[in-house]
Write a protein that holds these residues in place. Sequence first.
Motif, PDB file in Angstrom:
ATOM      1  N   ALA A  49       0.812  -1.211   0.000  1.00 28.88           N
ATOM      2  CA  ALA A  49       0.000   0.000   0.000  1.00 28.88           C
ATOM      3  C   ALA A  49       0.847   1.264   0.000  1.00 28.88           C
ATOM      4  CB  ALA A  49      -0.933  -0.003   1.206  1.00 28.88           C
ATOM      5  N   ALA A  50       1.991   1.244   0.670  1.00 27.10           N
ATOM      6  CA  ALA A  50       2.872   2.409   0.740  1.00 27.10           C
ATOM      7  C   ALA A  50       4.259   1.962   1.173  1.00 27.10           C
ATOM      8  CB  ALA A  50       2.325   3.438   1.722  1.00 27.10           C
ATOM      9  N   ALA A  51       5.263   2.785   0.882  1.00 30.58           N
ATOM     10  CA  ALA A  51       6.630   2.449   1.287  1.00 30.58           C
ATOM     11  C   ALA A  51       7.498   3.695   1.325  1.00 30.58           C
ATOM     12  CB  ALA A  51       7.240   1.423   0.335  1.00 30.58           C
ATOM     13  N   LEU A  52       8.502   3.650   2.196  1.00 26.40           N
ATOM     14  CA  LEU A  52       9.550   4.672   2.276  1.00 26.40           C
ATOM     15  C   LEU A  52      10.866   3.933   2.475  1.00 26.40           C
ATOM     16  CD1 LEU A  52      10.863   7.449   2.653  1.00 26.40           C
ATOM     17  CD2 LEU A  52      10.117   7.391   5.056  1.00 26.40           C
ATOM     18  N   THR A  53      11.748   4.003   1.491  1.00 30.98           N
ATOM     19  CA  THR A  53      13.007   3.267   1.566  1.00 30.98           C
ATOM     20  C   THR A  53      14.163   4.151   1.116  1.00 30.98           C
ATOM     21  OG1 THR A  53      12.712   2.396  -0.689  1.00 30.98           O
ATOM     22  CG2 THR A  53      11.876   1.048   1.131  1.00 30.98           C
ATOM     23  N   GLY A  54      15.359   3.731   1.436  1.00 33.90           N
ATOM     24  CA  GLY A  54      16.545   4.423   0.969  1.00 33.90           C
ATOM     25  C   GLY A  54      17.373   5.017   2.088  1.00 33.90           C
ATOM     26  N   SER A  55      18.523   5.550   1.701  1.00 34.39           N
ATOM     27  CA  SER A  55      19.475   6.123   2.651  1.00 34.39           C
ATOM     28  C   SER A  55      20.183   7.296   1.987  1.00 34.39           C
ATOM     29  CB  SER A  55      20.490   5.066   3.077  1.00 34.39           C
ATOM     30  OG  SER A  55      21.433   5.606   3.984  1.00 34.39           O
ATOM     31  N   ALA A  56      20.465   8.343   2.758  1.00 33.48           N
ATOM     32  CA  ALA A  56      21.185   9.503   2.218  1.00 33.48           C
ATOM     33  C   ALA A  56      21.743  10.350   3.352  1.00 33.48           C
ATOM     34  CB  ALA A  56      20.263  10.335   1.336  1.00 33.48           C
ATOM     35  N   LYS A  57      22.699  11.195   3.006  1.00 30.47           N
ATOM     36  CA  LYS A  57      23.290  12.128   3.962  1.00 30.47           C
ATOM     37  C   LYS A  57      22.679  13.516   3.766  1.00 30.47           C
ATOM     38  CE  LYS A  57      27.771   9.753   4.187  1.00 30.47           C
ATOM     39  NZ  LYS A  57      27.681   9.393   5.612  1.00 30.47           N
ATOM     40  N   LEU A  58      22.605  14.274   4.837  1.00 31.04           N
ATOM     41  CA  LEU A  58      22.068  15.619   4.756  1.00 31.04           C
ATOM     42  C   LEU A  58      23.151  16.618   4.348  1.00 31.04           C
ATOM     43  CD1 LEU A  58      19.725  15.841   7.879  1.00 31.04           C
ATOM     44  CD2 LEU A  58      19.237  15.005   5.568  1.00 31.04           C
TER      45      LEU A  58
ATOM     46  N   PHE B  84      15.899   4.435   5.829  1.00 31.85           N
ATOM     47  CA  PHE B  84      14.535   3.953   6.047  1.00 31.85           C
ATOM     48  C   PHE B  84      14.262   2.679   5.262  1.00 31.85           C
ATOM     49  CE2 PHE B  84      14.384   8.632   6.244  1.00 31.85           C
ATOM     50  CZ  PHE B  84      13.973   8.797   7.557  1.00 31.85           C
ATOM     51  N   ASP B  85      13.505   1.800   5.882  1.00 33.86           N
ATOM     52  CA  ASP B  85      12.990   0.605   5.206  1.00 33.86           C
ATOM     53  C   ASP B  85      11.593   0.354   5.773  1.00 33.86           C
ATOM     54  OD1 ASP B  85      12.736  -1.629   3.653  1.00 33.86           O
ATOM     55  OD2 ASP B  85      13.926  -2.931   4.949  1.00 33.86           O
ATOM     56  N   ALA B  86      10.651   1.221   5.383  1.00 34.17           N
ATOM     57  CA  ALA B  86       9.294   1.223   5.953  1.00 34.17           C
ATOM     58  C   ALA B  86       8.283   0.779   4.912  1.00 34.17           C
ATOM     59  CB  ALA B  86       8.945   2.624   6.452  1.00 34.17           C
ATOM     60  N   HIS B  87       7.325  -0.064   5.346  1.00 32.19           N
ATOM     61  CA  HIS B  87       6.366  -0.637   4.405  1.00 32.19           C
ATOM     62  C   HIS B  87       4.981  -0.775   5.050  1.00 32.19           C
ATOM     63  CE1 HIS B  87       9.738  -1.833   1.783  1.00 32.19           C
ATOM     64  NE2 HIS B  87      10.362  -2.046   2.936  1.00 32.19           N
ATOM     65  N   LEU B  88       3.962  -0.539   4.226  1.00 29.79           N
ATOM     66  CA  LEU B  88       2.585  -0.783   4.627  1.00 29.79           C
ATOM     67  C   LEU B  88       2.017  -1.814   3.664  1.00 29.79           C
ATOM     68  CD1 LEU B  88       0.169  -0.010   6.458  1.00 29.79           C
ATOM     69  CD2 LEU B  88      -0.481   1.670   4.700  1.00 29.79           C
TER      70      LEU B  88
ATOM     71  N   ALA C  72      -1.158   2.658  10.754  1.00 23.24           N
ATOM     72  CA  ALA C  72      -0.479   2.285  11.991  1.00 23.24           C
ATOM     73  C   ALA C  72      -0.045   0.821  11.989  1.00 23.24           C
ATOM     74  CB  ALA C  72      -1.378   2.558  13.194  1.00 23.24           C
ATOM     75  N   LYS C  73      -0.393   0.074  10.937  1.00 27.42           N
ATOM     76  CA  LYS C  73       0.048  -1.320  10.808  1.00 27.42           C
ATOM     77  C   LYS C  73       1.351  -1.406  10.014  1.00 27.42           C
ATOM     78  CE  LYS C  73      -3.388  -3.594  12.828  1.00 27.42           C
ATOM     79  NZ  LYS C  73      -4.451  -4.229  12.035  1.00 27.42           N
ATOM     80  N   ALA C  74       1.950  -0.266   9.701  1.00 26.49           N
ATOM     81  CA  ALA C  74       3.208  -0.269   8.950  1.00 26.49           C
ATOM     82  C   ALA C  74       4.314  -0.959   9.740  1.00 26.49           C
ATOM     83  CB  ALA C  74       3.621   1.157   8.614  1.00 26.49           C
ATOM     84  N   THR C  75       5.250  -1.530   9.046  1.00 24.35           N
ATOM     85  CA  THR C  75       6.381  -2.226   9.672  1.00 24.35           C
ATOM     86  C   THR C  75       7.684  -1.764   8.999  1.00 24.35           C
ATOM     87  OG1 THR C  75       6.205  -4.073   8.132  1.00 24.35           O
ATOM     88  CG2 THR C  75       4.995  -4.249  10.215  1.00 24.35           C
ATOM     89  N   GLY C  76       8.791  -2.141   9.594  1.00 24.66           N
ATOM     90  CA  GLY C  76      10.076  -1.814   9.000  1.00 24.66           C
ATOM     91  C   GLY C  76      11.023  -1.211  10.019  1.00 24.66           C
ATOM     92  N   THR C  77      12.073  -0.594   9.530  1.00 23.07           N
ATOM     93  CA  THR C  77      13.115  -0.055  10.401  1.00 23.07           C
ATOM     94  C   THR C  77      13.555   1.337   9.948  1.00 23.07           C
ATOM     95  OG1 THR C  77      14.855  -1.082   9.070  1.00 23.07           O
ATOM     96  CG2 THR C  77      13.998  -2.352  10.938  1.00 23.07           C
TER      97      THR C  77
END
Length: 219
Positions: free
Chosen positions: A70-79, A91-95, A104-109
């Motif tokens: 349903a949704a996701a936020l992934t990847g890595s970067a420097k500011l 981020f490695d977040a998934h719904l 609120a049932k999303a999982t990941g790290t």
Amino acid sequence: MSRFAFTPVRAVAVGTALLITAAAAGVAAASGEDVTRPGSGHHAEERTGRQQTQHRTEHRTEHRNEHREAAALTGSAKLFRKTTEDVTFTFDAHLAARHNADPAKATGTFSFVHLDKPGGKGGWAKGRIDCLLTGGKVASATGVITKTNIKEIRGSRVGFSVHDQGGNDRLGYSWGATGGPDGTKKLTKCNSAAPFEKVRKGTGDFRVTPWNPPYPEAS
């Protein structure tokens, strides 16, 4: 180091953040056959075979789209920083599709690291995602810190926001106006600050999968 050392942004005295740290090339082959004219014999069979393969590929693609998360936020970067600071978010977040109606049932790290210089001293934290909302290329997520070198923030909830702009991404975090995570466990799920930080070019990329919320229908 007992606390994160945050450098204020002058306009509103907000703090900085923390983080850790394929292109695919397509190959096409041309057969040279004039497909605008009907063929015969093995040429017709080749066309039929290609059509069947294309149909199977389209069917698999439709099947994947029907069952995509349903949704996701992934990847890595420097500011981006003008100082020697080394700040990374990952981020490695998934719904899952079956939880489309409940972010609120999303999982990941998630994880973040803030060092005074590459390989230097600083703070770090990692944890589990407990909420994820995305709209277009913008994501808002929260999570609970499970491991860190700063005991005061262990077990607290923190929030993140990301604007996926294809290499020119932006990022925000719930402690943007306070200078550092304050150890609160009362932060509302999926709540964060606007993505005001810039990602340093060439250091990584964030990817957001848009959410399609279930709108109410007339009875």
